[in-house]
Design an enzyme around this catalytic site. Sequence first.
Site, short mmCIF file in Angstrom:
data_model
loop_
_atom_site.label_atom_id
_atom_site.label_comp_id
_atom_site.label_asym_id
_atom_site.label_seq_id
_atom_site.Cartn_x
_atom_site.Cartn_y
_atom_site.Cartn_z
N GLU A 189 2.58 0.06 10.95
CA GLU A 189 3.57 -0.95 11.36
C GLU A 189 3.19 -1.64 12.68
O GLU A 189 3.89 -1.52 13.69
CB GLU A 189 4.96 -0.33 11.46
CG GLU A 189 5.48 0.18 10.13
CD GLU A 189 6.92 0.67 10.19
OE1 GLU A 189 7.39 1.01 11.29
OE2 GLU A 189 7.57 0.70 9.14
N GLU A 346 6.76 2.49 2.26
CA GLU A 346 7.77 3.43 2.76
C GLU A 346 9.15 2.91 2.44
O GLU A 346 9.41 1.71 2.57
CB GLU A 346 7.73 3.54 4.29
CG GLU A 346 6.54 4.17 4.90
CD GLU A 346 6.67 4.19 6.44
OE1 GLU A 346 7.80 4.13 6.97
OE2 GLU A 346 5.63 4.24 7.10
C1 GAL Z 1 8.89 3.77 9.75
C2 GAL Z 1 7.65 4.45 10.26
C3 GAL Z 1 7.60 5.89 9.81
C4 GAL Z 1 8.93 6.55 10.11
C5 GAL Z 1 10.02 5.76 9.43
C6 GAL Z 1 11.38 6.37 9.60
O1 GAL Z 1 9.13 2.59 10.38
O2 GAL Z 1 6.52 3.78 9.77
O3 GAL Z 1 6.56 6.54 10.50
O4 GAL Z 1 9.16 6.57 11.47
O5 GAL Z 1 10.05 4.49 9.96
O6 GAL Z 1 12.38 5.56 9.02
#
Ligand code: GAL
Length: 700
Positions: A189, A346
């Site tokens: 990110e 994710e």
């Molecule tokens: C994302 C990040 C992950 C984790 C996740 C939690 O933005 O890439 O590593 O922190 O959020 O929601």
Amino acid sequence: MTSMSHDRHHPAEVAELASAAAFAAAPARPAPSPSPARPDWPRGTQQLRYGGDYNPEQWTRDVWLDDIALMRDAGVNLVSVGIFNWGLIEPREGEYDFAQLDEIMDLLAGAGIDVALGTPTASPPAWFWTRYPDSRPVTRDGVALGFGSRGMASPSSPDYRRASAAVTEQLAARYADHPALVMWHVHNEYGAPISESYDEHSVRAFRAWLEDRYGSIHGLNDAWGTAFWGQRYQGWDEVDVPRRAPSVSNPAQRLDFARFSSNALLECFIAERDILHRHTPELPVTTNFMASSCSSADYWRWAGEVDVVANDHYLTAARSDSHIMLALDADLTRSLAAGRPWMLMEHSTSAVNWQPRNLAKLPGELARNSMSHLARGADAIMFFQFRASRSGAEKFHSAMLPHAGTDTRVWREVLALGHDLGQLESVRGSRVSAEVAIVWDWESFWAQDLEWGPSVDLTHRDVIEAVYSALWRRGVTVDFVAPQAELSDYRLVLAPSLHLVSDGTGAWLTDYVHGGGTLAVSYGSGLVDENDAVHPGGFPGPLRKVLGLGIDELLPFAAGETAALDTGGHGSIWSEDIRLTTATAITRFADGRAAGQPAVTVNRLGEGSAWYLATRPDAATFEALIGDLLAAAHVTGKLQPEGLEVVERATGDERFLFAINHAQTDARLVARGVELLSGDAVEGSLLVPGGGVRVVRLRG
Ligand code: GAL
């Protein structure tokens, strides 16, 4: 800009710095077009990809073995490994220890689970910060941020770039031929938790970037309008990053710093990517975007640099329309991928841990969210993370495998989703098409977020959301387009409150209408050019011709103020003193500060027409206007049952209908074919139970 509109993510992390960024505003921004020679999907299985981040460093070997067995139970076929393990694989500068990672990679390969291997450069180790303290990112207020968390170093620090390249080189050389490795996941990110740094390396790099962009200090003075407030520069060494100043900083300087900052991050990505390409030309390289939730990267630029577009999305749990915002994000991601399949890298199985109130997902919501991404073009459904962490900042975040283990609702839903994705293999590679496009421009967001605009009530984002939601409710699928993208596939193009419009963008929209397109533009558009300067001749700048009007004065409303419209309903937030040239008024203000002035206009130009909306109408008026626009553009879109999401994917002569019911009440649709999750025939009427998902391979 400083008040980053990052609507997710660890509030403490994002506070002040997280902000804008992107890139040299070349007048024409090409549509993303990764080289066709590059592999654009993880190597290996033709199934839909399913899995998540896997951070086994936190556990002992016996737990890894359990995890791998459970992954197989769930149908997991891809995990992202090593995203935050720099401190473990390089415990001291130049000393590497891959013993643990080797073993994990081997175990995963043995179980037939593929790996997207991370480069760990989003979280430099303790030794890095100790040895190179001047690489620490500095806030606009001059605070150098410390260690003990994760996060980006100054992207312009030569030491950060060198150390990142070194660890990437080691990983690439060591694992290039590993059987588990199917793709690379660079960093994490970019742009979050911070995107701008006001350190001394950034000052030097910003000056060089400006020199390259403007050629001479005279060019910079001209572009930044430095005659105002006596800001004239005599030489490059006088130019600084836009630190906190006694009053409002030069907005053109801030806009350029946003461009520079995104560019600096992108340079870091490209440097790592090129190392990986050199070692493994047969494997795709990506990094995880945050398409609609991160304001700091101009992803139109970035999309052309990744081999496959990957995105992270988290619901804003407090919003009752979070499923519509999810759809917006997925459509934007597909648009970044230029229509090709993309990866949901994710999302969460249930609650996150960084919102004020971290609400668990409702039963079935995990599947509805996943299927909504799939319906809108994702061919990979991944989560953060496989096993919930016991320690650290994210211990309250949900995971595929919860703290309470396998006898849990979440795990059962994870198993069920894995099973369902297995039934949907034939969907892979199919595409979503749209007849309607919304203009999305990160530079316009940045310009509009600068201080001292006409009204704090008007934001590009809010208006886009309103337009998108109205189209969603009518089952109209939307693409997002960059300024100056190809528009010939679209019957209707909407430019909601497009604050920054260059001459090129004005000409682009004018040509579209001339050639027969239907365009809808809303209030607050065309206020500035690419240097944040008002266009000669006033608002709406280069949109005057296509809209057939000029604006003598902006007339924003007081808080809570409304004005009646002569067709019924009312407007709020905004009105204008409009001078019609060739346009016709369809609706006028009946009272208030713009009484008698046009509120909705249409202008015929060439073969097409351009509509203009000069206020924020009430919900019913807005709904009706969207209906009128669709009818004018000959786009089908009738109101769907409340909460029902309907999208199609197609390939060759196969069509797949996704029906996702976000409401509690059952809904019915007309369809014929086979429901793929159950194998049942559908003969004309498809029941979509409240909260349920149906995917039909259509016949006829
Ligand atoms: C994302 C990040 C992950 C984790 C996740 C939690 O933005 O890439 O590593 O922190 O959020 O929601």
